[in-house]
Write a protein that holds these residues in place. Structure first.
Motif, PDB file in Angstrom:
ATOM      1  N   ILE A  72       0.861  -1.182   0.000  1.00 13.18           N
ATOM      2  CA  ILE A  72       0.000   0.000   0.000  1.00 13.18           C
ATOM      3  C   ILE A  72       0.899   1.233   0.000  1.00 13.18           C
ATOM      4  N   TYR A  73       0.633   2.126  -0.929  1.00  9.12           N
ATOM      5  CA  TYR A  73       1.402   3.365  -1.051  1.00  9.12           C
ATOM      6  C   TYR A  73       0.460   4.532  -0.791  1.00  9.12           C
ATOM      7  N   THR A  74       0.920   5.509  -0.008  1.00  7.73           N
ATOM      8  CA  THR A  74       0.075   6.656   0.311  1.00  7.73           C
ATOM      9  C   THR A  74       0.854   7.963   0.151  1.00  7.73           C
ATOM     10  N   GLY A  75       0.104   9.020  -0.186  1.00  6.34           N
ATOM     11  CA  GLY A  75       0.689  10.354  -0.302  1.00  6.34           C
ATOM     12  C   GLY A  75       1.375  10.615  -1.617  1.00  6.34           C
ATOM     13  N   GLU A  87      -2.057   8.496 -11.081  1.00  6.38           N
ATOM     14  CA  GLU A  87      -1.758   9.301  -9.896  1.00  6.38           C
ATOM     15  C   GLU A  87      -2.915   9.236  -8.910  1.00  6.38           C
ATOM     16  N   GLY A  88      -2.594   9.287  -7.610  1.00 10.06           N
ATOM     17  CA  GLY A  88      -3.635   9.303  -6.600  1.00 10.06           C
ATOM     18  C   GLY A  88      -3.077   9.538  -5.216  1.00 10.06           C
ATOM     19  N   LYS A 104      -5.238  -0.468  -7.438  1.00  6.04           N
ATOM     20  CA  LYS A 104      -6.443   0.280  -7.095  1.00  6.04           C
ATOM     21  C   LYS A 104      -5.981   1.647  -6.616  1.00  6.04           C
ATOM     22  N   ILE A 105      -6.330   2.684  -7.374  1.00  4.43           N
ATOM     23  CA  ILE A 105      -5.883   4.040  -7.079  1.00  4.43           C
ATOM     24  C   ILE A 105      -7.075   4.870  -6.629  1.00  4.43           C
ATOM     25  N   THR A 106      -6.968   5.488  -5.472  1.00  3.49           N
ATOM     26  CA  THR A 106      -8.034   6.365  -4.984  1.00  3.49           C
ATOM     27  C   THR A 106      -7.461   7.754  -4.746  1.00  3.49           C
ATOM     28  N   GLY A 107      -8.337   8.749  -4.858  1.00  4.68           N
ATOM     29  CA  GLY A 107      -7.872  10.123  -4.651  1.00  4.68           C
ATOM     30  C   GLY A 107      -9.011  11.094  -4.800  1.00  4.68           C
ATOM     31  N   ARG A 127     -10.172  10.915 -14.990  1.00  4.53           N
ATOM     32  CA  ARG A 127     -10.169  11.065 -13.538  1.00  4.53           C
ATOM     33  C   ARG A 127     -11.445  10.443 -12.971  1.00  4.53           C
ATOM     34  N   ALA A 128     -11.370   9.996 -11.730  1.00  2.00           N
ATOM     35  CA  ALA A 128     -12.509   9.432 -11.007  1.00  2.00           C
ATOM     36  C   ALA A 128     -12.093   9.292  -9.550  1.00  2.00           C
TER      37      ALA A 128
END
Length: 201
Positions: A72-75, A87-88, A104-107, A127-128
């Motif tokens: 899991i990658y964040t920031g 990007e997210g 799975k990319i969230t932002g 984008r979504a």
């Protein structure tokens, strides 16, 4: 005395030979001929030429290894290859054999950019709230407030499926919703005449 057909034969052979030879052009300011293959002049860019290949680079502020093949990658997460950039704020990544992966990319929102190579295959950006990308199938699912721009054309829907390899887009409006598509006129079409408030051009 030679017949008309016999007289035309050498000229016809000369024309055929010229047609099959590479086209020679002269660069501006130069007398040296530049060879150009006629086949190159009719080739159109192919979607397959834009299929993401090569190594994938992933950068983020923080990373956490969850299992042997998951993280899991964040920031400020950026996942990019030669033609595709995702990007997210958060990426859940699963790695598979052969360098394949599922992300799975969230932002707010998560974003995608896919390079183009001409008028036939313009760049695509999207984008979504959530992007689900599987490199094995080459399919990107955009979920919740999905938006895609292909060249200057725009598509909005609840969910949009984008096939990265084929550059194919499928959109759904969701329950009770609709898909909205805005197609821009071609830049080489003549502009419509201006109309004054009185109703005459």
């Amino acid at each position: 005395m030679k017949s008309l057909a016999e007289l035309r034969a050498p000229a016809l052979l000369l024309m055929l030979a010229a047609a099959s030879a590479p086209l020679a052009l002269h660069a501006q300011g130069s007398t040296k001929p530049v060879s150009v293959d006629r086949n190159e002049l009719v080739k159109l860019p192919k979607p397959a030429d834009l299929k993401p290949t090569g190594p994938v680079t992933l950068t983020s502020d923080k990373a956490e290894l969850v299992q042997g093949n998951s993280a899991i990658y964040t920031g400020n997460v950026v996942l990019s290859s030669d033609t595709l950039k995702l990007e997210g704020d958060r990426v859940e990544l699963k790695q598979y054999a052969g360098g394949q992966y599922e992300a799975k990319i969230t932002g707010g929102p998560a974003k995608m950019n896919h390079a183009g190579n001409g008028a036939e295959n313009p760049p695509v950006s999207a984008r979504a709230k959530t992007l689900n990308y599987d490199s094995r199938s080459g399919v990107l699912d955009l979920v919740n407030d999905a938006y895609v721009m292909r060249g200057s054309d725009e598509i909005t829907g609840d969910t949009i499926k984008y096939d990265v390899n084929q550059r194919r887009i499928q959109a759904s409006g969701g329950t009770g919703g609709q898909v909205k598509i805005i197609l821009q006129p071609s830049s080489n079409e003549p502009a419509a005449p201006a109309v004054s408030p009185g109703g005459t051009p």
